[in-house]
Design a protein around this motif. Sequence first.
Motif, short mmCIF file in Angstrom:
data_model
loop_
_atom_site.label_atom_id
_atom_site.label_comp_id
_atom_site.label_asym_id
_atom_site.label_seq_id
_atom_site.Cartn_x
_atom_site.Cartn_y
_atom_site.Cartn_z
N HIS A 158 41.22 46.09 29.33
CA HIS A 158 40.78 47.15 30.25
C HIS A 158 39.35 47.62 30.02
N TYR A 159 38.75 47.35 28.87
CA TYR A 159 37.44 47.95 28.56
C TYR A 159 36.33 46.94 28.29
N THR A 160 36.58 45.66 28.53
CA THR A 160 35.52 44.66 28.29
C THR A 160 35.29 43.77 29.50
N GLY A 161 35.88 44.13 30.64
CA GLY A 161 35.72 43.31 31.83
C GLY A 161 36.69 42.15 31.92
N LEU A 162 37.62 42.07 30.97
CA LEU A 162 38.55 40.94 30.96
C LEU A 162 39.48 40.95 32.17
N LEU A 163 39.94 42.14 32.57
CA LEU A 163 40.83 42.23 33.72
C LEU A 163 40.14 41.75 35.00
N ALA A 164 38.83 41.98 35.08
CA ALA A 164 38.07 41.52 36.27
C ALA A 164 38.06 40.00 36.38
N SER A 165 38.20 39.31 35.24
CA SER A 165 38.22 37.85 35.30
C SER A 165 39.45 37.36 36.05
N ILE A 166 40.56 38.07 35.91
CA ILE A 166 41.77 37.70 36.64
C ILE A 166 41.55 37.86 38.14
N ASP A 167 40.92 38.96 38.54
CA ASP A 167 40.61 39.18 39.95
C ASP A 167 39.76 38.04 40.50
N PHE A 168 38.76 37.64 39.73
CA PHE A 168 37.87 36.56 40.16
C PHE A 168 38.63 35.25 40.33
N PHE A 169 39.40 34.87 39.32
CA PHE A 169 40.12 33.60 39.38
C PHE A 169 41.14 33.60 40.52
N GLU A 170 41.77 34.72 40.77
CA GLU A 170 42.74 34.78 41.86
C GLU A 170 42.03 34.72 43.22
N GLN A 171 40.86 35.34 43.33
CA GLN A 171 40.13 35.33 44.60
C GLN A 171 39.63 33.93 44.96
N VAL A 172 39.22 33.15 43.95
CA VAL A 172 38.73 31.80 44.25
C VAL A 172 39.88 30.79 44.25
N ASP A 173 41.10 31.28 44.00
CA ASP A 173 42.32 30.48 44.17
C ASP A 173 42.40 29.30 43.22
N VAL A 174 42.11 29.53 41.94
CA VAL A 174 42.29 28.44 40.97
C VAL A 174 43.78 28.20 40.77
N GLU A 175 44.10 27.02 40.28
CA GLU A 175 45.49 26.66 40.04
C GLU A 175 45.95 27.00 38.63
N CYS A 176 44.99 27.11 37.71
CA CYS A 176 45.32 27.45 36.32
C CYS A 176 44.06 27.99 35.65
N ILE A 177 44.27 28.65 34.50
CA ILE A 177 43.17 29.19 33.71
C ILE A 177 43.24 28.58 32.31
N LEU A 178 42.17 27.93 31.88
CA LEU A 178 42.12 27.41 30.53
C LEU A 178 41.66 28.50 29.58
#
Length: 226
Positions: A158-178
């Motif tokens: 919640h305090y290092t921008g990590l949650l925003a990475s999930i938003d980004f990956f979901e918006q660009v519709d990736v199939e998986c996250i390494l």
Amino acid sequence: MKLAILGGTKIDTMMGCHLFETQLSCQTSAFPVSHSPQEQTRFQTSSLEVKQNTILNLLFQAKEEGCQAVVVYCNSLSASLSFARLEKEVQLPIITPFAAYQKLKNRKIGILAANAQGAAGIEKEIIQHNPNATVYSMTNLDWVEAVEAKKSPEWILHYTGLLASIDFFEQVDVECILIGCTHFPYFLSVYQANTTLLCINPDDYLLEKIRTLSFKGEKGEKGERR
């Protein structure tokens, strides 16, 4: 089996030691390259000669201590040198997380990495073996530093921008996250709980690879005794 764990810093090196000791009952020796994440990034961007000499010294030290294989427990360090060449020079099996990425057949892949060195190395491995893939990377050394500072996984999310990475990956519709940094399993369960995207942890590949090496070694020893 006795393993040399070669990590970027003391923290990820000890995380690697803990992984193989608890999951496979291996004996381990720790070989951290740097004192801090920033120092490790500087090392990765230094000259080829400096990197090779530093790593070769550690590898030969591991061999002298009786280590039977080396695990490079750092993605960005794995990207900084040709460990296949070093393996031939030191005559020890060297396992990195990168082989795990060569098998991916997904078309759209997200990478969560510590720095651009790691992300670029992982992308290269993916594209060379899966040329139709599109790779989306997010890097942040703050995530590594927060793990080293022993911040809670929830705090990091919640305090290092990590949650925003999930938003980004979901918006660009990736199939998986390494999960492209060996520090990141520290917060993986919390991260995975906040997305339906599959998060791939290369620890699973590393464990299976060492399990296979150990089995081959045991078979060889039994054959010699006969």
